[in-house]
Design a protein around this motif. Structure first.
Motif, PDB file in Angstrom:
ATOM      1  N   LEU B 418      -3.897   8.777  -8.684  1.00 22.55           N
ATOM      2  CA  LEU B 418      -2.526   8.285  -8.783  1.00 22.55           C
ATOM      3  C   LEU B 418      -2.040   8.118  -7.315  1.00 22.55           C
ATOM      4  N   THR B 419      -2.353   8.997  -6.399  1.00 25.93           N
ATOM      5  CA  THR B 419      -1.996   8.848  -4.968  1.00 25.93           C
ATOM      6  C   THR B 419      -2.780   7.534  -4.544  1.00 25.93           C
ATOM      7  N   ALA B 420      -4.072   7.269  -4.966  1.00 27.72           N
ATOM      8  CA  ALA B 420      -4.644   6.449  -4.544  1.00 27.72           C
ATOM      9  C   ALA B 420      -3.965   4.970  -4.788  1.00 27.72           C
ATOM     10  N   ILE B 421      -3.416   4.795  -5.978  1.00 23.33           N
ATOM     11  CA  ILE B 421      -3.136   3.573  -6.506  1.00 23.33           C
ATOM     12  C   ILE B 421      -1.612   3.482  -5.911  1.00 23.33           C
ATOM     13  N   PHE B 422      -0.788   4.448  -5.792  1.00 17.37           N
ATOM     14  CA  PHE B 422       0.475   4.371  -5.326  1.00 17.37           C
ATOM     15  C   PHE B 422       0.486   3.899  -3.921  1.00 17.37           C
ATOM     16  N   ALA B 423      -0.148   4.687  -3.102  1.00 19.96           N
ATOM     17  CA  ALA B 423      -0.173   4.418  -1.591  1.00 19.96           C
ATOM     18  C   ALA B 423      -0.512   2.896  -1.657  1.00 19.96           C
ATOM     19  N   ALA B 424      -1.756   2.312  -2.501  1.00 20.46           N
ATOM     20  CA  ALA B 424      -2.244   1.020  -2.181  1.00 20.46           C
ATOM     21  C   ALA B 424      -1.158   0.008  -2.541  1.00 20.46           C
ATOM     22  N   SER B 425      -0.389   0.491  -3.582  1.00 20.12           N
ATOM     23  CA  SER B 425       0.743  -0.480  -3.776  1.00 20.12           C
ATOM     24  C   SER B 425       1.722  -0.671  -2.722  1.00 20.12           C
ATOM     25  N   ILE B 426       2.097   0.627  -1.854  1.00 28.55           N
ATOM     26  CA  ILE B 426       2.979   0.297  -0.861  1.00 28.55           C
ATOM     27  C   ILE B 426       2.334  -0.431   0.227  1.00 28.55           C
ATOM     28  N   GLY B 427       1.115  -0.288   0.527  1.00 25.39           N
ATOM     29  CA  GLY B 427       0.316  -1.110   1.672  1.00 25.39           C
ATOM     30  C   GLY B 427       0.342  -2.606   1.280  1.00 25.39           C
ATOM     31  N   THR B 441      -5.106   4.948   4.510  1.00 23.78           N
ATOM     32  CA  THR B 441      -5.570   6.242   4.401  1.00 23.78           C
ATOM     33  C   THR B 441      -5.084   7.189   3.509  1.00 23.78           C
ATOM     34  N   VAL B 442      -3.895   7.248   3.202  1.00 21.36           N
ATOM     35  CA  VAL B 442      -3.700   8.106   1.998  1.00 21.36           C
ATOM     36  C   VAL B 442      -4.335   7.550   0.707  1.00 21.36           C
ATOM     37  N   SER B 443      -4.367   6.343   0.542  1.00 20.65           N
ATOM     38  CA  SER B 443      -5.080   5.690  -0.684  1.00 20.65           C
ATOM     39  C   SER B 443      -6.625   6.286  -0.624  1.00 20.65           C
ATOM     40  N   GLN B 444      -7.319   6.040   0.583  1.00 19.74           N
ATOM     41  CA  GLN B 444      -8.559   6.395   0.560  1.00 19.74           C
ATOM     42  C   GLN B 444      -8.705   7.908   0.309  1.00 19.74           C
TER      43      GLN B 444
END
Lengths: 177, 804, 101
Positions: B418-427, B441-444
């Motif tokens: 969930l973190t991966a996709i969440f952070a990717a969306s913000i990026g 980084t958060v996403s990875q």
């Protein structure tokens, strides 16, 4: 009631002493107070004599009534307190307090004295023993011999004390030159 | 069967510890500490000499100099700056006054940077008459002469100790390699730290395959970043302090990975949190930077609480805290801790709370984007390569615990995904180049946690390693970009933001090396073969698919009533989408930065150029690693690429095998035989499609888009765009739900403390005072009264005797 | 001599002492206050003398000392009062309450 002469005399002098003391405490004039105190001293000296302590009785008159009270009177006169003296007794409340304290003291002391007092010399001791000692050593020797034998150190100390007192009194009382 | 035997053998060897002889292990940890001490002394003594009195807050040179955030508030700086007559710029020695005014740390004697100086001297001549302002900071004023203590020495000491540590780590690695498979464990005893009752915690270092791998990464990438910092931070007055903090950080990080027990690890854990605070808030005179540092530290502390609770639970139930004993006891089952029982699940979850704080997972990731307030090399080291990987390391180190708690493992994997996709969306929608990388980084990290959560520990460590390479390269590259942009903008006193992508564009002409290395790293992170990221990411997503098919020990477990295999299928889908987004936003970043027309400005363009060798060499090295790093763990079933392997496929898997033997034992004991994984080729194909497709889509959608500079470019309008740009308003939500209530509660308690408690304390004071006054009245000064009181006392005493 | 019961003498001593106590509390004139103290000393002397037949001649020796000390004390005390009088023009104790709260 079978009273001996001694006992009558004792009661007489006792009431004199107590009465003089009361009078002393209640006078306003300081000179009057001093005079009544002298009266008390004389009465007490008489009682000493009745009790057989002749030397002490004489010393009481000589030193207490004769020297100390004279000194008191000198000072009163020096400070001129005998004339326009103000009322120097505290208020009514304090009078009651004083009276109460005094009475309670008398009561308590009376209770103490009425009970069994310790007898260090055993039950055989009493006025007779004192009279015998007196007959053996003399009136003055009765006190003098212990004074100069067992109690010579307090005697010398007292001597020094008197010396110091004299010097101190002179220093304290003199005017600054 | 063979696997089981191998696992047992490995576990026994690990437990026995009859391994190789380590080479000066304490020096690996001690050298960075020495560097910290020396640099710290230099910063305290020499810097004081160099800058005797601090300039007032708001001083343009000293405070705004390195405000990487941009100079939005630059205007007031003008008024504060004293007017300076700039001497004719050149190689001439400045006057004493000038060097003091400029801050003596303007430039080191390193005239090798004369190229830069000559360049800027140009622009500088034009502005002789100008007062100092924000932008003079990076300009090359006439150098202030040699500065041995504040520049030359730290530049030698700090990277030097790191390189020393790296060499020692390599020596130990070789010794380990030569020792043979069963003998790769050594514990370097230090001293008995906490012998308390039943608890025996020693200060000792554990060298085994996992820790030596982490050490190599930390010291290797760390050395490169130190070298980069020499060039990046040399103009900063706080240079020795910076190097001191960096060394301290490496020291703590090495303690973290080399510790032989949870408490020693925790010392390093908290230490890196502290250093993170110190380094994020390095330019602390700007409040925003100090706030970012505080935020990082506080959020980290929430995680530390989880770590502590987990340690206490572990001790309470198992009775020991060093890794070897814990693993042995759990495997032997003697401590009463059951497989998948509530105790072990609680321990695992609390450890994950700690990891979530340190490695920026939901819900504790919020500090990482703000941490970009620190210098860029710090972001590279701490927030890309090392500190944030501590959480992953913790989970791998505690693999026995996590294997014994399958539902907790699934939670870890789910949160990671969930973190991966969440952070990717913000990026997808950020304009600041560093913010893009931060969310990346958060996403990875989410990917890594998904991997270790699913039991694919090797995949997680593999991705950790490759991520260190390409993310550090990306961060350093962005640092080089920002460095160049600063120079350019300052030369014309342009107040624009040097980090905003809207002000960049077409930089590949001006920064070719940076472009090349960043390009390679972008391909790596997007998952394009044969670059590093492809192999590691593919392994992770592949593990998800395998688990969905039933080949993982978690497939049979249940979480909230749903089977593990279902979860893992969902995770696979989520991670695939996240990978697609990753490729997209990384491509977007490259497009906006390096392609298209340059938007920096006509005058500024002349000053855009590469940095010196200290900036480019690390980029090149990391770029090469981003290319070849993936070959360390190629799966044996992938054709063709076996050529590049180290003789056997899956080298990393074999290397880490002894460390994970305990976990394998747990699986053998409790879950039984697993199905042999059927390696299909469609996941690989899917990964390639995702990687290339994301990049292609970015090029197609955004390639022809004309951006304008930051001031002019219209802001996001739509709901989705705005939400993504504003980070899903999570910070605001936390503020409303947590911060404000806690603040209100604190104010309530403060009122109670000041009102009630202080009133009570004052009451005693007042009482004492009243009693004092009352009893004081007894002292009338009248002798008669005193005599009366005395007599009353006598009466009482006499009365008591008589009555008794 | 042995006809006076011990308790009578001691009772008189108690009475004199109590009167002295009352006097100390109630008199404000410093010299009269001092005289009441002398009265109390006398009461104590009387007690000593009354007990000396039963306790030894030390009682009378001690009375001797008490008298000597009382003399010294009277001398010094009165000297002090003279000195104080020079400052305050009064020996009334209500004027000497500087050591109050």
């Amino acid at each position: 009631m079978n009273l001996t002469v001694t006992q009558v005399l004792f009661f007489f002098f006792a009431s004199c002493a107590a009465g003089s003391a009361l009078a002393m405490v209640t006078r306003r004039n300081p000179v009057a107070c001093a005079m009544w105190l002298i009266g008390t001293f004389f009465s007490v000296a008489a009682i000493y004599t009745l009790l057989g302590a002749y030397f002490i009785g004489i010393i009481q008159i000589l030193v207490y009534a004769g020297a100390i009270m004279v000194l008191f009177l000198f000072v009163i006169m020096l400070l001129n307190l005998g004339n326009d003296y103000e009322d120097d007794i505290r208020g009514t409340g304090w009078k009651i307090a004083a009276g109460g304290a005094g009475l309670i003291i008398i009561a308590l002391l009376g209770r103490v004295f009425a009970g069994d007092l310790p007898r260090p010399l055993g039950n055989a001791a009493g006025p007779g023993m004192l009279a015998a000692a007196q007959a053996e050593r003399g009136v003055v020797g009765l006190i003098g011999i212990p004074l100069y034998n067992e109690y010579v150190v307090p005697l010398q100390a007292t001597a020094i004390l008197l010396l110091v007192a004299v010097v101190g009194a002179v220093v304290l009382a003199k005017r600054k030159v | 069967m063979l696997l089981l035997q191998e696992a047992a053998h490995g576990a026994a060897a690990l437990a026995e510890g009859n391994g190789f002889t380590p080479v000066l292990p304490w020096l690996i940890v001690g050298l960075p500490l020495l560097g910290f001490v020396l640099n710290g002394l230099l910063s305290v003594t020499a810097a004081r000499r160099a800058l005797p009195t601090l300039p007032p807050v708001g001083d343009p040179y000293y405070d705004h100099a390195h405000d990487d955030h941009g100079h939005a508030a630059a205007a007031p700086a003008h008024a504060l700056a004293p007017a300076h007559a700039h001497a004719a710029v050149g190689a001439g020695e400045p006057s004493e006054q000038e060097s003091l005014d400029h801050g003596v740390d303007a430039h080191p004697v390193d005239r090798a940077a004369a190229r830069d100086e000559a360049h800027d001297a140009h622009g500088h001549d034009v502005h002789d008459a100008h007062a100092h302002d924000v932008h003079d900071a990076h300009d090359d004023h006439a150098a202030g002469g040699p500065k041995p203590f504040t520049h030359t020495l730290p530049s030698l000491i700090a990277p030097g100790v790191l390189i020393g540590s790296f060499v020692l780590a390599v020596l130990n690695f070789l010794a380990m390699k030569n020792a043979g498979e069963g003998a790769r464990l050594a514990i370097a005893e230090g001293w008995s730290w906490m012998p308390v009752g039943n608890l025996h915690v020693d200060a000792a270092l554990q060298l085994d395959p996992l820790s030596i791998l982490m050490t190599l990464i930390i010291t290797g990438v760390g050395s490169l970043i130190h070298v980069f910092s020499i060039g990046y931070m040399k103009e900063d007055p706080g240079y020795p302090r910076y190097m001191a903090y960096l060394n301290l950080f490496v020291f703590f990080m090495l303690m973290l990975v080399l510790g032989s027990s949870y408490p020693v690890m925790f010392v390093g854990w908290e230490g890196v949190g502290l250093c993170s605070y110190l380094l994020i808030g390095f330019w602390f005179r700007e409040k925003a930077n100090a706030d970012a540092g505080k935020k990082a530290f506080i959020v980290n502390r929430i995680g530390d609480f989880g770590f502590l609770v987990a340690m206490m639970l572990l001790f309470w139930n198992v009775g020991a805290l060093d890794f070897a004993t814990v693993n042995q006891t759990l495997l032997a089952g003697g401590s009463g801790v059951e497989f998948a029982g509530p105790v072990i699940t609680a321990i695992a979850l609390f450890f994950f709370l700690g990891a979530a704080g340190k490695s920026a997972q939901i819900p504790l990731y919020i500090w990482l984007p703000d941490a970009m307030a620190g210098p860029t090399p710090v972001s590279a080291l701490i927030h890309a390569a090392t500190m944030v990987t501590a959480g992953v390391y913790l989970v791998v180190r505690s693999s026995v615990i996590y294997t014994m708690a399958p539902s907790a493992s699934l939670v870890v994997a789910l949160v990671g995904a969930l973190t991966a996709i969440f952070a990717a969306s913000i990026g997808l929608k950020q304009w600041d180049i560093k913010k893009v990388l931060a969310y990346s980084t958060v996403s990875q990290l989410g990917f890594m946690f998904a991997a270790v959560g699913m039991g694919a520990y090797v995949a997680g460590v593999f991705h950790l390693m490759t991520h260190a390479f390409f993310k550090a390269c990306l961060f350093l590259g962005s640092g080089a970009v920002i460095h160049a942009m600063h120079h350019a903008l300052h030369s014309t006193h342009n107040p624009a933001d040097a980090q905003d992508m809207r002000n960049m564009g077409g930089l590949r002409k001006y920064l070719p090396v940076t472009f090349l290395t960043m390009g390679v790293s972008t391909l790596a992170i997007a998952g394009v073969p044969p670059f590093a990221g492809f192999f590691s990411k593919d392994e992770i997503i592949g593990a998800a698919w395998l688990g969905a098919e039933g080949s993982s020990h978690l497939s049979g477990a249940t979480l909230f009533g749903i089977h593990g295999s279902t979860w893992m299928g969902v995770i696979g889908v989520i991670l695939s989408i996240a990978a697609f987004m990753t490729a997209f936003y990384m491509g977007r970043m490259m497009l906006y930065t390096f392609f298209g027309d340059n938007r920096t400005g006509d005058q500024e363009r002349k000053h855009l150029h590469e940095g010196d060798w200290t900036l480019t060499l690390p980029l090149i090295v990391l770029g090469i690693l981003a290319v070849v790093g993936g070959f360390l763990n190629v799966e044996t079933h992938v054709p063709i690429v076996q050529l590049f392997n180290f003789g056997q496929g899956e080298a990393l898997h074999h290397w880490l095998h002894p460390v994970l033997a305990g976990s394998d034992d747990v699986i053998a004991q409790n879950v039984g035989r697993l199905e042999e994984p059927v390696h299909a080729l469609w996941p690989i194909a899917l990964a390639i499609v995702i990687g290339l497709g994301g990049l292609a889509l970015a090029a197609a959608m955004l390639g022809r888009r004309r951006l304008q500079t930051a001031e002019v470019q219209p802001a996001y309008q739509g709901g989705v765009e705005k939400t993504l740009y504003n980070k899903w308003y999570v910070d605001e939500l936390y503020d409303r739900v947590v911060v404000k209530p806690v603040g209100g509660l604190s104010r309530l308690f403060a009122r109670f403390d000041m009102g009630v408690l202080d009133w009570i304390v004052d009451l005693f004071g007042r009482l004492a005072q009243m009693f004092g006054i009352a009893f004081g009245r007894l002292q009338t000064g009248q002798v008669n009264t005193y005599a009366f009181v005395l007599i009353v006392g006598v009466l009482i005493v006499l009365g008591s005797f008589v009555a008794l | 001599m042995n006809e006076i019961p011990l308790s009578y003498s001691l009772g008189l001593s108690a009475i004199l002492f109590g009167i002295g106590v009352a006097g100390v509390i109630v008199r404000r004139n410093a010299i009269v206050l001092f005289m009441c103290v002398e009265l109390m000393l006398n009461a104590v002397n009387l007690a000593f003398v009354a007990l000396s037949p039963y306790a030894g001649v030390e009682g009378q020796v001690f009375v001797f000392f008490v008298i000597a000390v009382a003399a010294a004390e009277a001398a010094v005390g009165l000297a002090i009062m003279i000195a104080v009088f020079r400052h305050r023009e009064s020996v009334d104790m209500k004027n000497f309450s500087l050591l109050r709260w």
